[in-house]
Design a protein around this motif. Structure first.
Motif, PDB file in Angstrom:
ATOM      1  N   LYS A 252       0.809  -1.215   0.000  1.00 21.50           N
ATOM      2  CA  LYS A 252       0.000   0.000   0.000  1.00 21.50           C
ATOM      3  C   LYS A 252       0.847   1.271   0.000  1.00 21.50           C
ATOM      4  O   LYS A 252       0.320   2.363   0.148  1.00 21.50           O
ATOM      5  CB  LYS A 252      -0.937   0.016   1.210  1.00 21.50           C
ATOM      6  N   MET A 253       2.150   1.143  -0.143  1.00 24.95           N
ATOM      7  CA  MET A 253       3.017   2.319  -0.120  1.00 24.95           C
ATOM      8  C   MET A 253       3.658   2.559  -1.483  1.00 24.95           C
ATOM      9  O   MET A 253       4.172   1.634  -2.110  1.00 24.95           O
ATOM     10  CB  MET A 253       4.093   2.159   0.962  1.00 24.95           C
ATOM     11  N   ILE A 254       3.622   3.817  -1.928  1.00 27.21           N
ATOM     12  CA  ILE A 254       4.156   4.217  -3.226  1.00 27.21           C
ATOM     13  C   ILE A 254       5.175   5.320  -3.010  1.00 27.21           C
ATOM     14  O   ILE A 254       4.964   6.237  -2.205  1.00 27.21           O
ATOM     15  CB  ILE A 254       3.029   4.746  -4.147  1.00 27.21           C
TER      16      ILE A 254
ATOM     17  N   THR B 133      15.989   9.098   4.318  1.00 21.06           N
ATOM     18  CA  THR B 133      15.604   8.008   5.224  1.00 21.06           C
ATOM     19  C   THR B 133      14.724   6.946   4.572  1.00 21.06           C
ATOM     20  O   THR B 133      14.328   5.987   5.237  1.00 21.06           O
ATOM     21  CB  THR B 133      14.871   8.560   6.465  1.00 21.06           C
ATOM     22  N   ILE B 134      14.433   7.093   3.277  1.00 24.36           N
ATOM     23  CA  ILE B 134      13.541   6.100   2.654  1.00 24.36           C
ATOM     24  C   ILE B 134      14.255   4.764   2.471  1.00 24.36           C
ATOM     25  O   ILE B 134      15.463   4.710   2.259  1.00 24.36           O
ATOM     26  CB  ILE B 134      12.959   6.591   1.306  1.00 24.36           C
ATOM     27  N   GLU B 135      13.470   3.698   2.563  1.00 22.52           N
ATOM     28  CA  GLU B 135      13.949   2.336   2.362  1.00 22.52           C
ATOM     29  C   GLU B 135      13.155   1.744   1.201  1.00 22.52           C
ATOM     30  O   GLU B 135      11.968   1.434   1.354  1.00 22.52           O
ATOM     31  CB  GLU B 135      13.752   1.525   3.636  1.00 22.52           C
ATOM     32  N   PRO B 136      13.779   1.591   0.029  1.00 24.36           N
ATOM     33  CA  PRO B 136      13.046   1.188  -1.172  1.00 24.36           C
ATOM     34  C   PRO B 136      12.231  -0.090  -1.023  1.00 24.36           C
ATOM     35  O   PRO B 136      11.163  -0.210  -1.629  1.00 24.36           O
ATOM     36  CB  PRO B 136      14.155   1.019  -2.218  1.00 24.36           C
ATOM     37  N   HIS B 137      12.699  -1.046  -0.212  1.00 24.97           N
ATOM     38  CA  HIS B 137      11.982  -2.321  -0.092  1.00 24.97           C
ATOM     39  C   HIS B 137      10.591  -2.167   0.532  1.00 24.97           C
ATOM     40  O   HIS B 137       9.773  -3.073   0.437  1.00 24.97           O
ATOM     41  CB  HIS B 137      12.812  -3.322   0.720  1.00 24.97           C
TER      42      HIS B 137
ATOM     43  N   THR C 294      15.973   3.738  -8.329  1.00 23.01           N
ATOM     44  CA  THR C 294      15.278   3.420  -9.583  1.00 23.01           C
ATOM     45  C   THR C 294      15.662   2.021 -10.056  1.00 23.01           C
ATOM     46  O   THR C 294      14.790   1.222 -10.431  1.00 23.01           O
ATOM     47  CB  THR C 294      15.624   4.474 -10.655  1.00 23.01           C
ATOM     48  N   ARG C 295      16.955   1.716 -10.037  1.00 23.92           N
ATOM     49  CA  ARG C 295      17.403   0.384 -10.458  1.00 23.92           C
ATOM     50  C   ARG C 295      16.791  -0.701  -9.578  1.00 23.92           C
ATOM     51  O   ARG C 295      16.439  -1.783 -10.058  1.00 23.92           O
ATOM     52  CB  ARG C 295      18.934   0.308 -10.401  1.00 23.92           C
TER      53      ARG C 295
END
Length: 197
Positions: free
Chosen positions: A5-7, A76-80, A106-107
């Motif tokens: 639910k997170m974008i 502080t964002i965590e892509p996973h 992005t990768r």
């Protein structure tokens, strides 16, 4: 909050207003948590947007837009944690692509096969990240040579500038005129079992 639910959305000063505001509001309406982030800025700060229009000159015109609130801090964002990535156009992709962490994140979305929605000048980030070889992608017509040189298959753009293409996890659009279909196809991927995690 569950990842599905997170974008994540990359924005910066002079991001195209409709291409940032529309997906933010549409996805929020559908129950997604959208984190708008910009390198060097904190949650609670804003970026300036620009309104681009097509008024029969040789290129688009630009007018002042709104202030877009940043809902998370880039550092502080965590892509996973995110189910998908949205990259609006405007002028911000031109300098966001110079940030190595933007490219790394992005990768990550391509390596993990998570949905990515890109429009207008947003593909400049995908080009810099080196993720378009052999991929069908469109954008603002002025990006056609850059996309082809990056190894992408150019998705033709008609006079409405509303074309939308889907290639695997990638949904690309030519301009804000295609916003409804752009987001419809992105949400279709987000809710597809092929992209669930």
């Amino acid at each position: 909050m569950q990842a599905s639910k997170m974008i994540l959305m990359f924005v910066g000063d002079y991001v195209e207003d409709y291409e940032a505001m529309f997906p933010f509001q549409a996805l929020t309406m559908l129950g997604y948590i959208v984190h708008t982030v910009s390198p060097g800025k904190q949650a609670g700060e804003t970026v300036k947007t620009a309104i681009h229009d097509f008024e029969k000159e040789q290129t688009y015109s630009e007018k002042p837009g709104h202030k877009l609130l940043l809902t998370a801090t880039f550092d502080t964002i965590e892509p996973h944690r995110y189910a998908g990535l949205v990259i609006p156009g405007g002028r911000s992709p031109e300098y966001l692509r110079l940030n190595e962490r933007v490219l790394e994140i992005t990768r990550y979305f391509f390596v993990t096969n998570r949905p990515v929605a890109v429009t207008c000048h947003g593909p400049q980030i995908l080009i810099a990240a080196g993720v378009l070889k052999g991929r069908l992608c469109t954008g603002y017509p002025g990006l056609k040579p850059d996309l082809i040189l990056a190894g992408a298959i150019w998705g033709e753009v008609d006079e409405t500038l509303s074309n939308v293409y889907v290639d695997g996890n990638l949904v690309s659009c030519a301009s804000w005129r295609g916003n409804p279909e752009w987001m419809r196809q992105f949400v279709r991927l987000l809710t597809s079992k092929s992209y669930g995690f």
